[in-house]
Every structure is written in structure tokens, then in C-alpha cells.
Design an enzyme around this catalytic site. Sequence first.
Site, PDB file in Angstrom:
ATOM      1  N   LYS A   1      30.565  30.292  37.311  1.00  0.00           N
ATOM      2  CA  LYS A   1      28.986  30.433  36.909  1.00  0.00           C
ATOM      3  C   LYS A   1      28.036  28.886  37.299  1.00  0.00           C
ATOM      4  O   LYS A   1      28.382  28.583  36.447  1.00  0.00           O
ATOM      5  CB  LYS A   1      29.319  31.875  36.129  1.00  0.00           C
ATOM      6  CG  LYS A   1      27.247  31.986  35.890  1.00  0.00           C
ATOM      7  CD  LYS A   1      27.892  32.789  35.257  1.00  0.00           C
ATOM      8  CE  LYS A   1      27.375  32.604  33.573  1.00  0.00           C
ATOM      9  NZ  LYS A   1      27.712  33.877  32.407  1.00  0.00           N
TER      10      LYS A   1
ATOM     11  N   ASP B   1      38.624  31.491  25.964  1.00  0.00           N
ATOM     12  CA  ASP B   1      37.624  31.151  25.520  1.00  0.00           C
ATOM     13  C   ASP B   1      37.501  31.035  23.716  1.00  0.00           C
ATOM     14  O   ASP B   1      38.135  31.279  22.921  1.00  0.00           O
ATOM     15  CB  ASP B   1      37.111  33.413  25.305  1.00  0.00           C
ATOM     16  CG  ASP B   1      34.951  32.998  25.197  1.00  0.00           C
ATOM     17  OD1 ASP B   1      35.006  33.192  24.774  1.00  0.00           O
ATOM     18  OD2 ASP B   1      34.358  33.532  26.936  1.00  0.00           O
TER      19      ASP B   1
ATOM     20  N   ASP C   1      33.382  32.383  33.696  1.00  0.00           N
ATOM     21  CA  ASP C   1      31.772  32.592  33.787  1.00  0.00           C
ATOM     22  C   ASP C   1      31.816  31.997  32.009  1.00  0.00           C
ATOM     23  O   ASP C   1      30.764  32.171  32.042  1.00  0.00           O
ATOM     24  CB  ASP C   1      32.260  34.347  33.179  1.00  0.00           C
ATOM     25  CG  ASP C   1      30.843  34.605  33.216  1.00  0.00           C
ATOM     26  OD1 ASP C   1      30.418  34.373  33.864  1.00  0.00           O
ATOM     27  OD2 ASP C   1      30.922  36.010  31.840  1.00  0.00           O
TER      28      ASP C   1
END
EC number: 2.1.1.166
Length: 247
Positions: free
Chosen positions: A193, A108, A153
Site C-alpha cells: 500500500k 505488526d 498494509d
Amino acid sequence: MKVNPKNSPKDNLKDSPKVSARGKKVNKAWLHDHINDPYVKLAQKEGYRARAAYKLKEIDETLGLIKPGDCVVDLGSTPGAWSQYVRRKLSPTGAAAGELNGRIIGLDMLPMEPIEGVAFIQGDFREPEVLQKLEQALATDKGQVKVDLVISDMAPNLSGIESADAARIVHLVELAVEFAQNRMKPDGTLVVKLFHGSGYDELVKLFRATFKVVKPMKPKASRSNSSETFLVGKGLKKRAETVPELA
């Protein structure tokens, strides 16, 4: 993961010096719904960092994605709820603390509080040097480890301009698909997603061209008023193959 960190409605209410009356009502409504959300309460009770854990949980329990010994890459992992869920699934029953039957790598742009057994890389998935770090994390003495499951995500910072936002979303999903094609086992699975709207049909076509089985899903933990949805692709395929949908 937020490619550019975006404020939640709560953050907007706190940080903005001037909030319109309508904006205050919207933020108060969001806060009320959030505080009373059963998944928020359940996440707090069960020790998950975010309610998002239950989205992955439903997808996993429906399709049987996570198995002992799996290598899992979590793209857009912060704050860590998905990695937490995978970590619990890969912990043998009765195992000592820290024992893990599998590998988990999170990535991330934003920092993530450590999770025992989860390797974490902070960086922008779109940057070649960050991908190189991910490649290095997958390396062993016997060579590169092929990934069983990629979960994404990732979401961009939405500008409110539909065409621009759609392009950013499509780009992130395309990168996740490309990574899966290059580093996933032939029978592996990709979960991403995305959002209904401009670009959605394009991404469904991409999945159908890439995977043997494609399944769109909207878990119960996804809020009903959100356009958020998930695409699951199982089994890498040749471009000429046809794609059935899961029942």
C-alpha cells in the site's frame, strides 16, 4: 500496521476535549459514510475484521495471487482482515476446522487477536531483532522457507508535513521490497500500500527495477476520495531487465 498508532476520525472525536465546529462536521460526515459503507456492512456480514479484506480480495481475484500451498507474509497485519482472507483462501474445501494448505505469518507493532492457523509476531518491522524473529518463523528442519507472497498494509503515522510523511512511506515500502528480494521465491509477488503524492514516482521506479511485471491498482474498496493505492510486483528480476506493465 501503523508504525506509530494514529487515531481515526472517530477516535479524535471521542478523545479530544475540544473539537471545533468544523471538526465535528467532518467527523460526523466520516462516521455517516463509515456506517453506510457497503464494504463495512459486507465485512460485518462475512466476519471480516475490517473492510480492507475486500481490497486484497479484488487484487487477488484480478491477478490470481494466492494458491494452495503458498507461504504468505502479511506485514502490517493488524487487525487481521488480510490474514483472514488469506486464511480462507488456503483452507481446502470441506476441510476440518484448523486445516490449512499453506503458511501465513502476520507481523505488526500493534497486537492482533489470534486467527487460527496464522502465526503472529508483534514488533516493529524496522527493527533488526523483529526481522530476526520473522526469519526464525520461516525456518524449518530443511532450512529457510522461501515466501510466495508478501502483502504489506503498513503505513506510518502521518504528521501532515508532506516531505516527512513521504519519506516515511518510501522507507517502509523500501523495507518491504528488500525483504521480498531476500526471502521471496523468484516467481513470488509483493503487494504494498502507498499513497499518490511526493515519493510515488520514486517507488514505481523501485518496483520497475526489482520486478518483472509491475501493476498499479486501486481496488473499488479503496475510498474514491483517498490517495491510497497499491503496487503489485510479480517475479524478481535482475536490474538490467526491462519491465512491462500488466494489461
